[in-house]
Write an enzyme that holds these catalytic residues in place. Structure first.
Site, PDB file in Angstrom:
ATOM      1  N   LYS A   6     -10.295 137.898  -8.433  1.00 42.37           N
ATOM      2  CA  LYS A   6     -11.013 136.674  -8.066  1.00 42.37           C
ATOM      3  C   LYS A   6     -12.423 136.987  -7.570  1.00 42.37           C
ATOM      4  O   LYS A   6     -13.387 136.300  -7.933  1.00 42.37           O
ATOM      5  CB  LYS A   6     -10.210 135.904  -7.006  1.00 42.37           C
ATOM      6  CG  LYS A   6     -10.780 134.540  -6.638  1.00 42.37           C
ATOM      7  CD  LYS A   6      -9.680 133.561  -6.271  1.00 42.37           C
ATOM      8  CE  LYS A   6      -9.025 133.903  -4.941  1.00 42.37           C
ATOM      9  NZ  LYS A   6      -9.746 133.266  -3.800  1.00 42.37           N
ATOM     10  N   GLY A  56     -13.354 129.037  -0.662  1.00 42.44           N
ATOM     11  CA  GLY A  56     -14.352 129.454   0.306  1.00 42.44           C
ATOM     12  C   GLY A  56     -15.295 130.493  -0.267  1.00 42.44           C
ATOM     13  O   GLY A  56     -16.498 130.474   0.004  1.00 42.44           O
ATOM     14  N   ARG A 100     -12.839 124.588   7.220  1.00 39.35           N
ATOM     15  CA  ARG A 100     -13.178 125.996   7.457  1.00 39.35           C
ATOM     16  C   ARG A 100     -14.623 126.144   7.935  1.00 39.35           C
ATOM     17  O   ARG A 100     -15.513 125.411   7.523  1.00 39.35           O
ATOM     18  CB  ARG A 100     -12.932 126.813   6.185  1.00 39.35           C
ATOM     19  CG  ARG A 100     -11.467 126.791   5.787  1.00 39.35           C
ATOM     20  CD  ARG A 100     -11.218 127.431   4.439  1.00 39.35           C
ATOM     21  NE  ARG A 100     -11.485 128.859   4.461  1.00 39.35           N
ATOM     22  CZ  ARG A 100     -11.347 129.641   3.395  1.00 39.35           C
ATOM     23  NH1 ARG A 100     -10.962 129.121   2.239  1.00 39.35           N
ATOM     24  NH2 ARG A 100     -11.587 130.934   3.470  1.00 39.35           N
ATOM     25  N   ASP A 131      -6.569 139.814   2.765  1.00 36.03           N
ATOM     26  CA  ASP A 131      -5.770 138.796   2.077  1.00 36.03           C
ATOM     27  C   ASP A 131      -4.323 139.212   1.858  1.00 36.03           C
ATOM     28  O   ASP A 131      -3.524 138.418   1.356  1.00 36.03           O
ATOM     29  CB  ASP A 131      -6.398 138.464   0.721  1.00 36.03           C
ATOM     30  CG  ASP A 131      -7.684 137.675   0.859  1.00 36.03           C
ATOM     31  OD1 ASP A 131      -7.796 136.895   1.831  1.00 36.03           O
ATOM     32  OD2 ASP A 131      -8.576 137.837   0.005  1.00 36.03           O
ATOM     33  N   ARG A 136      -3.729 131.645   9.097  1.00 38.50           N
ATOM     34  CA  ARG A 136      -2.713 132.472   8.443  1.00 38.50           C
ATOM     35  C   ARG A 136      -1.900 133.305   9.426  1.00 38.50           C
ATOM     36  O   ARG A 136      -0.770 133.687   9.112  1.00 38.50           O
ATOM     37  CB  ARG A 136      -3.369 133.380   7.394  1.00 38.50           C
ATOM     38  CG  ARG A 136      -3.728 132.639   6.119  1.00 38.50           C
ATOM     39  CD  ARG A 136      -4.282 133.563   5.062  1.00 38.50           C
ATOM     40  NE  ARG A 136      -4.460 132.861   3.799  1.00 38.50           N
ATOM     41  CZ  ARG A 136      -5.186 133.314   2.791  1.00 38.50           C
ATOM     42  NH1 ARG A 136      -5.802 134.478   2.910  1.00 38.50           N
ATOM     43  NH2 ARG A 136      -5.292 132.628   1.670  1.00 38.50           N
TER      44      ARG A 136
END
Length: 445
Positions: A28, A101, A129, A328, A359
């Site tokens: 990504k 984001g 965010r 991540d 998270r």
């Protein structure tokens, strides 16, 4: 503002061994940057292996809105005909980034160096965010920002600098997004734009800028940091980009293969940039069987074939310095920790609180509702592994794709099925996650 997708609940059940060879989607981070730098270049950029998830497709649409010609030529093959550094056109409509984001913040940087005005927006999750730490350095370069919400949250209007100035900027946290936004804005400024970071973050932007012809020099700064100096106003030239498989996406089938007895799974073309492989290092410390071969690379990014076999894992302590290289992946690491024997302590996870959801809290909740003993101490996550997971819980994903995929992985070896309230947002980063995992032997229903 993007409309929310209809919820797609799913249940994950204990499966037989996972096997075969999988190629997870393109990275990504690389996909976003290839589109943006292709748009800022002169000539044609050919991209193969582009991630065709919603996040990246929103960036592609933003590049079109800013004047670049972006076309798809078949599965994962794209071309970009750019407008050159500082050449973005005034967009006729709001730039809507959905849940992304990364795309939003990087494009803010690219727009900040152009004499145009653009409105940025996204879905409910992205609107929540923080953007201020991206906007502060862009304002130093000369951009002007008007935001309707506290903290510079979306929606906001960004007026690019008519005469951008180079800056020396020290990032407040290890963040590739902040660094990249400053560098992309600095492309249009005369002189040298410098970013100093105390902890090294992902260097995909630096590597790709070099690939497209920019003059950029990276030197060490202190023990763990880096100083990145970019000479502004280059003429970037379109270049071919092969997008490797995303290590953050590969993390899910990888951990699944480790926890499901008898599994023997191969993952092809996985990027192994050393600033992205913290999860692999941690899992090996836990006793994971992960082998590498077929090493190659493109545009400065190495890629390998991984062979992963079911393993007995043990608890470890993960130092805070490792966070930038696996930010991540902590969610799915927590799943591996739940199946390990002993305690795993993950330290310094403050950045998890400002992702698509909080998270840190969401990961703890995912484990607790499925019978795992877990504790949060300041910014540390402590998981008591017992070698198995009771399961039987319903996981609230909070519109977060990585929570959804982590919970589905957890259910593949749990005593009772794990239910997930909504898997629709998986499409933002890994559209084929469910069919690909089922191809390897996963049991989702």
């Amino acid at each position: 503002m993007s409309a929310p997708a209809a919820p797609i609940p799913l249940e994950s059940r204990a499966s037989g061994p996972l096997s075969g060879t999988l190629r997870v989607p393109g990275d990504k981070s690389i996909s976003h940057r290839a589109l943006i730098l292709g748009a800022l270049s002169v000539g044609e950029t050919r991209i193969s292996g582009l991630l065709e998830g919603e996040d990246v497709l929103n960036t592609a649409q933003a590049m079109r809105a800013l004047g670049a010609k972006v076309e798809r030529h078949g599965d994962f093959a794209w071309t970009v005909h750019g407008v050159g550094v500082g050449g973005f056109a005034q967009p006729a409509a709001t730039l809507d980034f959905g849940n992304s984001g990364t795309g939003c913040r990087l494009v803010m940087g690219a727009v900040a160096g152009c004499p145009i005005t653009a409105v940025f927006d996204g879905d409910a999750s992205l609107r929540s965010r923080p953007m201020r730490r991206i906007l502060d350095p862009l304002e130093l370069i000369g951009a002007k920002v008007t935001a309707s919400a506290e903290g510079g949250k979306l929606p906001l209007t960004l007026q690019g600098a008519s005469n951008p100035v180079p800056v020396v900027y020290r990032t407040p946290v290890a963040s590739a997004q902040i660094k990249s936004a400053v560098l992309l804005a600095g492309l249009a400024a005369p002189g040298v734009t410098t970013v100093i970071e105390q902890e090294a973050s992902r260097d995909h932007t630096e590597l790709m800028l070099k690939h497209f012809g920019a003059e950029i020099v990276t030197t060490l700064e202190g023990t763990h940091g880096r100083r990145i100096a970019l000479t502004g106003q280059p003429e970037l030239h379109g270049a071919p980009v092969i997008v490797p498989a995303d290590p953050s996406s590969a993390a899910f089938p990888l951990v699944a293969a480790l926890i499901v007895d008898g599994s023997d799974l191969v993952l092809s073309d996985v990027m192994t940039n050393p600033l992205r492989t913290g999860l692999f290092a941690t899992l090996r410390e836990m006793g994971a069987s992960i082998e590498e071969d077929d090493v190659r690379g493109d545009a400065g990014e190495p890629m390998v074939r991984l062979r992963v076999r079911a393993s007995k894992l043990r608890g470890v302590e993960v130092p805070p310095e490792r966070a930038p290289s696996m930010i991540d992946e902590y969610l799915v690491l927590a799943v591996a920790a739940a199946y390990a024997e002993g305690t795993t302590i993950m330290r310094g996870l403050h950045e998890l609180r400002v992702k698509e959801s909080d998270r840190l809290e969401a990961t703890a909740a995912m484990l607790r509702v499925n019978g795992v003993k877990v504790e949060i101490s300041d910014d540390d996550l402590i998981v008591e592994g017992r070698g198995h997971v009771p399961g039987g819980g319903l996981v609230a994903t909070h519109m977060d794709h990585r929570i959804a995929m982590s919970a589905l992985v957890m259910g593949l070896a749990s005593d009772k099925p794990v239910k997930v309230d909504d898997t629709a947002f998986i499409a933002t980063s890994f559209p084929d996650f469910v069919p690909l995992m089922c191809k390897a032997g996963a049991d989702f229903a």
